[in-house]
Design a protein around this motif. Structure first.
Motif, PDB file in Angstrom:
ATOM      1  N   GLU A  48       0.839  -1.199   0.000  1.00  0.00           N
ATOM      2  CA  GLU A  48       0.000   0.000   0.000  1.00  0.00           C
ATOM      3  C   GLU A  48       0.875   1.252   0.000  1.00  0.00           C
ATOM      4  O   GLU A  48       1.854   1.330   0.737  1.00  0.00           O
TER       5      GLU A  48
ATOM      6  N   ASP B 215      -5.565   2.379  -1.718  1.00  0.00           N
ATOM      7  CA  ASP B 215      -6.566   2.821  -0.743  1.00  0.00           C
ATOM      8  C   ASP B 215      -7.143   4.121  -1.296  1.00  0.00           C
ATOM      9  O   ASP B 215      -6.402   5.066  -1.576  1.00  0.00           O
TER      10      ASP B 215
ATOM     11  N   HIS C 189      -8.586  -0.921  -1.015  1.00  0.00           N
ATOM     12  CA  HIS C 189      -9.187  -0.431   0.224  1.00  0.00           C
ATOM     13  C   HIS C 189     -10.162   0.681  -0.127  1.00  0.00           C
ATOM     14  O   HIS C 189      -9.796   1.636  -0.829  1.00  0.00           O
TER      15      HIS C 189
ATOM     16  N   GLU D  60     -12.065  -0.327   4.481  1.00  0.00           N
ATOM     17  CA  GLU D  60     -11.279   0.118   5.632  1.00  0.00           C
ATOM     18  C   GLU D  60     -11.763   1.527   5.968  1.00  0.00           C
ATOM     19  O   GLU D  60     -11.357   2.501   5.329  1.00  0.00           O
TER      20      GLU D  60
END
Length: 282
Positions: free
Chosen positions: A135, A165, A191, A249
């Protein structure tokens, strides 16, 4: 094909794995994502099945009872003060529980060192049939999509991927057009969350090196938004990437307090599905 969603640990932080699995099932998630590699944060409980046979058995039983696959474990950080050898038992245990993936991140700007170390972690993950997803975060060691792609290319392994993300990507200035130009082979899961407009969160080295923007960290850890309620261009990003699983998330301590962990987790998934339907994401 219907989109697949996983419930990430940080969405309902501090929840024990068995309860997280139950909540994921009852809310309608397709997978669960557990934190079994500790971050040693103040006040955060640690759930380590690789060190606790009774906990391992309980997690295994819950996964079976609720027919809930384990997608990934976290968080395998690449940082000079951490011993990556501690990840091996976590990877082995995750594989025994049916996991397919490991989430990691990089916390140094020493490119030669982090590339070599990430390669070791990737090889360790592959030993247990796991994919290693790295990430990028705008205040970390690998800060944007292009730096992440460069790392994946340098590693030259078939089990390493970029992990996008949506909040961090928006903060790093990543656009749907940039994602659309990126070959699909780099992506494995996403995410998903929303967030506020990034006023004062310009991604310049002074801000990032000294982490002066406390709001950026606060939002990431405690106050993310439900999809469609913020300013991240989620639809643009999701449409640009392949139809891969989305791990929600979405930590928001205010919402957790108001709705409870189960209520918040369900609201996250319901909001995501509503947002996708409204934006023509199938």
């Amino acid at each position: 094909m219907a989109r697949k969603f996983s419930l990430a640990y940080l969405t309902i932080p501090g929840t024990n794995p068995m309860d997280q699995i139950k909540i994921a099932k009852e809310a309608g998630y397709d997978f669960v994502s557990l934190r079994t590699i500790p971050m040693h944060l103040p006040g955060e409980p640690e759930f380590l099945p690789q060190k606790d046979p009774a906990l391992f058995d309980s997690i295994k039983a819950a996964l079976k009872e609720y027919d809930m696959p384990l997608m990934d474990i976290e968080l395998a950080r690449i940082r000079k003060d951490l011993d990556i050898n501690e990840y091996k038992p976590a990877f082995e245990t995750a594989a025994k529980l049916g996991a397919t993936d490991v989430l990691g991140s990089v916390w140094t700007r020493d490119r030669a060192w982090y590339t070599e170390t990430a390669g070791k972690v990737a090889d360790m993950a592959k030993e247990f049939g796991l994919k290693f997803n790295i990430e990028f975060l705008p205040w970390a060691g690998v800060r944007n999509l292009q730096e992440d792609i460069t790392l994946i290319d340098d590693l030259a392994r078939d089990n390493v991927f970029v992990m996008v993300d949506t909040l961090h990507a928006g903060r790093a200035g990543v656009t749907g057009a940039e994602l659309a130009r990126t070959p699909r082979k780099y992506f494995n899961f996403i995410h998903l969350c929303d967030g506020p407009a990034p006023e004062g969160a310009e991604c310049n080295d002074t801000v990032l090196d000294h982490i002066k923007d406390d709001l950026m960290l606060y939002t990431a850890r405690e106050a993310r938004f439900y999809p469609g309620e913020g300013h991240v261009k989620i639809a643009e990003m999701i449409k640009a990437m392949p139809e891969i699983p989305l791990s929600i998330e979405l930590p928001n301590l205010k919402e957790i307090k108001a709705r409870g962990a189960a209520g918040h987790a369900k609201k996250c998934l319901d909001s995501a599905k509503k947002y996708f339907a409204e934006n023509g994401i199938i």
